[in-house]
Design a protein around this motif. Structure first.
Motif, short mmCIF file in Angstrom:
data_model
loop_
_atom_site.label_atom_id
_atom_site.label_comp_id
_atom_site.label_asym_id
_atom_site.label_seq_id
_atom_site.Cartn_x
_atom_site.Cartn_y
_atom_site.Cartn_z
N LEU A 41 37.86 75.66 61.35
CA LEU A 41 38.33 74.31 61.65
C LEU A 41 37.41 73.59 62.65
N LYS A 42 36.21 74.09 62.81
CA LYS A 42 35.31 73.52 63.81
C LYS A 42 35.01 72.05 63.54
N GLY A 43 34.63 71.73 62.29
CA GLY A 43 34.33 70.35 61.95
C GLY A 43 35.54 69.44 62.03
N THR A 44 36.72 69.98 61.64
CA THR A 44 37.95 69.19 61.70
C THR A 44 38.33 68.87 63.14
N ARG A 45 38.18 69.84 64.04
CA ARG A 45 38.49 69.58 65.45
C ARG A 45 37.57 68.51 66.03
N ASP B 117 50.61 68.35 59.24
CA ASP B 117 51.11 69.18 60.34
C ASP B 117 49.96 69.83 61.10
N LEU B 118 48.92 70.24 60.38
CA LEU B 118 47.76 70.86 61.02
C LEU B 118 47.06 69.85 61.92
N TYR B 119 46.88 68.62 61.44
CA TYR B 119 46.23 67.59 62.26
C TYR B 119 47.02 67.33 63.54
N LYS C 135 47.68 67.93 69.43
CA LYS C 135 48.59 68.27 70.53
C LYS C 135 48.24 69.60 71.20
N GLY C 136 47.14 70.23 70.78
CA GLY C 136 46.69 71.46 71.42
C GLY C 136 47.42 72.70 70.98
N ARG C 137 48.19 72.62 69.90
CA ARG C 137 48.94 73.79 69.42
C ARG C 137 48.11 74.67 68.49
N VAL C 138 46.93 74.19 68.09
CA VAL C 138 46.04 74.99 67.23
C VAL C 138 44.69 75.12 67.94
N PRO C 139 44.62 75.98 68.95
CA PRO C 139 43.37 76.10 69.71
C PRO C 139 42.30 76.86 68.93
N THR C 140 41.07 76.79 69.43
CA THR C 140 39.99 77.58 68.85
C THR C 140 40.36 79.06 68.92
N PRO C 141 40.28 79.80 67.82
CA PRO C 141 40.77 81.19 67.84
C PRO C 141 39.90 82.13 68.68
N LYS C 142 40.58 83.14 69.22
CA LYS C 142 39.86 84.23 69.90
C LYS C 142 39.74 85.38 68.91
N PHE D 185 46.42 82.16 65.94
CA PHE D 185 45.79 82.06 64.62
C PHE D 185 46.70 82.67 63.55
N CYS D 186 47.35 83.78 63.87
CA CYS D 186 48.28 84.41 62.92
C CYS D 186 49.45 83.49 62.59
N ILE D 187 49.96 82.78 63.60
CA ILE D 187 51.04 81.82 63.37
C ILE D 187 50.57 80.71 62.44
N LEU D 188 49.33 80.24 62.65
CA LEU D 188 48.78 79.20 61.79
C LEU D 188 48.71 79.66 60.34
N LEU D 189 48.25 80.90 60.12
CA LEU D 189 48.16 81.42 58.75
C LEU D 189 49.54 81.53 58.12
#
Length: 323
Positions: free
Chosen positions: A44-48, A257-259, A264-271, A284-288
């Protein structure tokens, strides 16, 4: 009767088909994100980056998303393309070219009209602009926008056509031909449209982008008036934005919902597991899991059905009366 029944079944089934397409696209995108994660890359790098370019203090989430979609109609390809729009990249990039073509045609028409008014005066500016637009639309094609050499050739065609039409109007108005100096002025004003800092072309592009943002934000809530500066290419811009709108509204059904989560910061860059003692990032698991959910949003289904019925009614209201 059979045709009416078939149309009724299509109308009834369309929202359900669209909803299942939405779920399928979400599921496949989750597969893509998982693969990227396993390769230690952020899918999601480009989308962010795309959304964060429009995230300023106190701006509402829905406005951020609307402004971001406004950028897509005239996208700067120096930035990475948003991954969530990758399936529609071909169609959206064609609309990019169409938008830039319309901006060039509009700026050329306005420039020719202004130069004509300054040099010759008269009351035929509207007629000249209408004729210029009609001819220039034929002389500058989408293919001409695909490389600089063809575009330069197209600009020379527009410049010569501008000279020819001005000469035609001067003959009718002043009973003479335009001279070499006047031709050079007309050619120059058209050829300058293709320069990187041409103010009229840039203004038209900005107005189109702002208009797309307003249309995206409004959806069906209220009608959005075309900005005054786009009057000269009003119908052409309306057609392009109608095509664009259909694409982005489906995209928002899939990734809305993803946007909102990203903004809102609920989908941060994954670790990655190396940072978490071999464990996967829980966010990230919640997102999947969210993307792969089979839950059918009945409220969304009903809203889509209502929108489709309204669209059909509007289309039917414009049909000629055959009685």
């Amino acid at each position: 009767m059979k045709l009416d029944m078939a149309n009724f079944l299509v109308l009834e089934s369309r929202p359900a088909i669209i909803q299942h397409c939405v779920q399928y696209e979400k599921h496949k995108f989750a597969d893509f994100l998982e693969l990227e994660y396993r390769l230690h890359d952020d899918g999601l790098k480009g989308t962010r980056l795309w959304l964060f370019r429009h995230k300023i203090e106190n701006r509402e989430t829905k406005v951020i998303i609307a402004k971001a979609f406004g950028e897509i109609i005239n996208y700067n390809h120096e930035f990475p393309w948003p991954e969530t729009l990758s399936l529609d990249a071909g169609r959206l990039q064609d609309l990019n070219l169409q938008t830039r073509r319309l901006a060039i045609i509009g700026a050329s028409v306005l420039s020719v009209g202004t130069v004509y008014q300054v040099m010759f005066g008269g009351t035929l500016i509207t007629e000249l602009r209408d004729k210029c637009k009609k001819h220039m639309k034929l002389l500058l094609t989408i293919d001409d926008m695909k490389n600089d050499e063809k575009l330069n050739e197209g600009m020379f065609r527009l410049a010569e056509e501008g000279c020819s039409l001005c000469n035609e109007f001067v003959k009718n108005q002043l009973m003479r031909d335009i001279n070499a100096s006047e031709k050079d002025s007309i050619r120059k004003c058209v050829l300058e449209v293709n320069t990187t800092d041409h103010k009229i072309r840039i203004l038209l592009l900005r107005r189109i982008m702002d208009y797309v943002g307003e249309v995206t934000l409004a959806q069906y809530a209220y009608p959005v008036q075309m900005p005054a500066g786009l009057t000269v290419i009003h119908y052409e811009v309306s057609g392009t934005i109608a095509q664009f709108y259909r694409i982005i509204m489906h995209n928002r059904r899939v990734y809305g919902d993803l946007y909102r989560g990203i903004c809102k910061g609920r989908v941060p860059t994954p670790k990655y597991p190396e940072e978490l003692n071999g464990e996967w990032d829980p966010d990230f698991c919640i997102l999947l899991r969210t993307l792969r959910s089979r839950h059918i949003d009945n409220e969304l289904h009903q809203r889509m059905r209502d929108e489709e019925i309204q669209r059909v009614k509007e289309a039917q209201s414009h049909l000629p009366d055959t009685e």
